[in-house]
Design a protein around this motif. Structure first.
Motif, PDB file in Angstrom:
ATOM      1  N   ARG A  36      33.396  37.337  43.125  1.00  0.00           N
ATOM      2  CA  ARG A  36      34.469  37.328  42.313  1.00  0.00           C
ATOM      3  C   ARG A  36      34.055  36.321  40.838  1.00  0.00           C
ATOM      4  NH1 ARG A  36      40.193  37.350  44.672  1.00  0.00           N
ATOM      5  NH2 ARG A  36      39.487  39.354  45.197  1.00  0.00           N
ATOM      6  N   TYR A  37      33.691  35.290  41.148  1.00  0.00           N
ATOM      7  CA  TYR A  37      33.298  34.260  40.351  1.00  0.00           C
ATOM      8  C   TYR A  37      32.081  34.694  39.488  1.00  0.00           C
ATOM      9  CZ  TYR A  37      36.203  30.987  43.018  1.00  0.00           C
ATOM     10  OH  TYR A  37      37.050  30.183  43.696  1.00  0.00           O
ATOM     11  N   LEU A  38      31.305  35.247  40.228  1.00  0.00           N
ATOM     12  CA  LEU A  38      30.070  35.718  39.391  1.00  0.00           C
ATOM     13  C   LEU A  38      30.469  36.993  38.550  1.00  0.00           C
ATOM     14  CD1 LEU A  38      27.337  35.747  42.336  1.00  0.00           C
ATOM     15  CD2 LEU A  38      27.628  34.207  40.312  1.00  0.00           C
ATOM     16  N   ARG A  39      31.295  37.729  38.608  1.00  0.00           N
ATOM     17  CA  ARG A  39      31.746  38.711  37.700  1.00  0.00           C
ATOM     18  C   ARG A  39      32.322  38.305  36.681  1.00  0.00           C
ATOM     19  NH1 ARG A  39      32.879  41.535  42.953  1.00  0.00           N
ATOM     20  NH2 ARG A  39      34.936  40.796  42.828  1.00  0.00           N
ATOM     21  N   ALA A  40      33.017  37.512  36.886  1.00  0.00           N
ATOM     22  CA  ALA A  40      33.998  36.570  35.936  1.00  0.00           C
ATOM     23  C   ALA A  40      33.187  35.932  34.859  1.00  0.00           C
ATOM     24  CB  ALA A  40      35.018  35.580  36.226  1.00  0.00           C
ATOM     25  N   ILE A  41      32.113  35.150  35.330  1.00  0.00           N
ATOM     26  CA  ILE A  41      31.056  34.566  34.561  1.00  0.00           C
ATOM     27  C   ILE A  41      30.231  35.488  33.738  1.00  0.00           C
ATOM     28  CG2 ILE A  41      28.846  33.138  34.829  1.00  0.00           C
ATOM     29  CD1 ILE A  41      30.202  31.615  37.366  1.00  0.00           C
ATOM     30  N   HIS A  42      29.905  36.552  34.421  1.00  0.00           N
ATOM     31  CA  HIS A  42      29.390  37.534  33.658  1.00  0.00           C
ATOM     32  C   HIS A  42      30.142  38.007  32.530  1.00  0.00           C
ATOM     33  CE1 HIS A  42      26.428  40.944  32.560  1.00  0.00           C
ATOM     34  NE2 HIS A  42      27.555  41.764  32.475  1.00  0.00           N
ATOM     35  N   ALA A  43      31.077  38.385  32.754  1.00  0.00           N
ATOM     36  CA  ALA A  43      32.090  38.838  31.553  1.00  0.00           C
ATOM     37  C   ALA A  43      32.277  37.896  30.415  1.00  0.00           C
ATOM     38  CB  ALA A  43      33.354  39.217  32.092  1.00  0.00           C
ATOM     39  N   LEU A  44      32.425  36.620  30.802  1.00  0.00           N
ATOM     40  CA  LEU A  44      32.510  35.256  29.852  1.00  0.00           C
ATOM     41  C   LEU A  44      31.201  35.245  29.179  1.00  0.00           C
ATOM     42  CD1 LEU A  44      34.734  33.295  32.232  1.00  0.00           C
ATOM     43  CD2 LEU A  44      35.415  34.111  30.226  1.00  0.00           C
ATOM     44  N   ARG A  51      43.394  37.344  29.727  1.00  0.00           N
ATOM     45  CA  ARG A  51      43.812  37.107  31.050  1.00  0.00           C
ATOM     46  C   ARG A  51      43.621  38.398  31.909  1.00  0.00           C
ATOM     47  NH1 ARG A  51      47.081  38.142  34.489  1.00  0.00           N
ATOM     48  NH2 ARG A  51      48.594  38.837  32.827  1.00  0.00           N
ATOM     49  N   GLU A  52      44.500  39.427  31.300  1.00  0.00           N
ATOM     50  CA  GLU A  52      44.701  40.735  31.832  1.00  0.00           C
ATOM     51  C   GLU A  52      43.285  41.485  32.403  1.00  0.00           C
ATOM     52  OE1 GLU A  52      45.916  39.793  29.117  1.00  0.00           O
ATOM     53  OE2 GLU A  52      48.209  39.659  29.522  1.00  0.00           O
ATOM     54  N   GLN A  53      42.149  41.339  31.157  1.00  0.00           N
ATOM     55  CA  GLN A  53      40.938  42.072  31.585  1.00  0.00           C
ATOM     56  C   GLN A  53      40.256  41.195  32.318  1.00  0.00           C
ATOM     57  OE1 GLN A  53      38.794  42.146  27.789  1.00  0.00           O
ATOM     58  NE2 GLN A  53      36.877  43.287  28.836  1.00  0.00           N
ATOM     59  N   LEU A  54      40.230  39.968  32.256  1.00  0.00           N
ATOM     60  CA  LEU A  54      39.671  38.968  33.530  1.00  0.00           C
ATOM     61  C   LEU A  54      40.335  39.462  34.921  1.00  0.00           C
ATOM     62  CD1 LEU A  54      37.670  36.681  33.946  1.00  0.00           C
ATOM     63  CD2 LEU A  54      39.835  35.235  33.955  1.00  0.00           C
ATOM     64  N   ASP A  55      41.293  39.737  34.925  1.00  0.00           N
ATOM     65  CA  ASP A  55      41.808  40.358  36.302  1.00  0.00           C
ATOM     66  C   ASP A  55      40.953  41.622  36.704  1.00  0.00           C
ATOM     67  OD1 ASP A  55      43.599  37.937  36.255  1.00  0.00           O
ATOM     68  OD2 ASP A  55      45.405  39.162  36.067  1.00  0.00           O
ATOM     69  N   ARG A  56      40.999  42.334  35.763  1.00  0.00           N
ATOM     70  CA  ARG A  56      40.471  43.655  36.117  1.00  0.00           C
ATOM     71  C   ARG A  56      38.998  43.593  36.533  1.00  0.00           C
ATOM     72  NH1 ARG A  56      43.666  45.337  32.133  1.00  0.00           N
ATOM     73  NH2 ARG A  56      42.149  45.353  30.618  1.00  0.00           N
ATOM     74  N   VAL A  57      38.139  42.676  35.641  1.00  0.00           N
ATOM     75  CA  VAL A  57      36.700  42.761  35.639  1.00  0.00           C
ATOM     76  C   VAL A  57      36.420  41.915  37.036  1.00  0.00           C
ATOM     77  CG1 VAL A  57      34.790  41.383  34.775  1.00  0.00           C
ATOM     78  CG2 VAL A  57      36.360  42.719  33.063  1.00  0.00           C
ATOM     79  N   ALA A  58      36.818  40.906  37.166  1.00  0.00           N
ATOM     80  CA  ALA A  58      36.678  40.107  38.610  1.00  0.00           C
ATOM     81  C   ALA A  58      37.245  40.593  39.853  1.00  0.00           C
ATOM     82  CB  ALA A  58      37.324  38.597  37.976  1.00  0.00           C
ATOM     83  N   GLY A  59      38.379  41.502  39.768  1.00  0.00           N
ATOM     84  CA  GLY A  59      39.012  41.887  40.757  1.00  0.00           C
ATOM     85  C   GLY A  59      39.768  41.121  41.327  1.00  0.00           C
TER      86      GLY A  59
END
Length: 121
Positions: A36-44, A51-59
């Motif tokens: 989950r953290y890795l997906r968020a880091i990749h998006a960032l 915030r809303e997109q972070l929820d979707r991307v990270a799951g």
């Protein structure tokens, strides 16, 4: 100045260092293996993320908690700031939306961790 005189002169290169207002806070990211953290880091790393997109991307369903956990791994607010930008909600009311991004120091810390993780130079 003679070479012998230079050896005797005491350097204050680091002793009297002042922190300037525009200097950056050092950030050291300890890393993670959490998907989950890795997906968020990749998006960032690609772009700033609301915030809303972070929820979707990270799951996840609590992006601010996920960001707090990434900050606790060493990024801090200096490495992973939140900017409040004016926006409108679905009813047309004015709101301020939180957008997360990696700062220059945060990006450097994540990139250094990724190089170490991959075993690269």
């Amino acid at each position: 100045m003679k070479k012998s005189d230079r050896r005797q002169a005491k350097s204050d290169l680091f002793e009297n260092a002042d922190t300037k207002e525009n200097s950056t806070t050092p950030v050291k990211f300890s890393g993670t293996e959490n998907p989950r953290y890795l997906r968020a880091i990749h998006a960032l790393r690609v772009r700033p993320v609301p915030r809303e997109q972070l929820d979707r991307v990270a799951g996840c369903s609590n992006g601010p908690a996920l960001i707090a956990e990434l900050r606790a791994l060493g990024l801090g607010k200096a490495g992973l700031p939140c900017t409040m930008v004016p926006d409108r909600d679905r009813d047309g009311c004015a709101i301020r939306r939180g957008v997360y991004s990696l700062s220059v120091t945060g990006r450097r810390a994540v990139n250094a961790w990724l190089r170490k993780r991959k075993g690269g130079a």
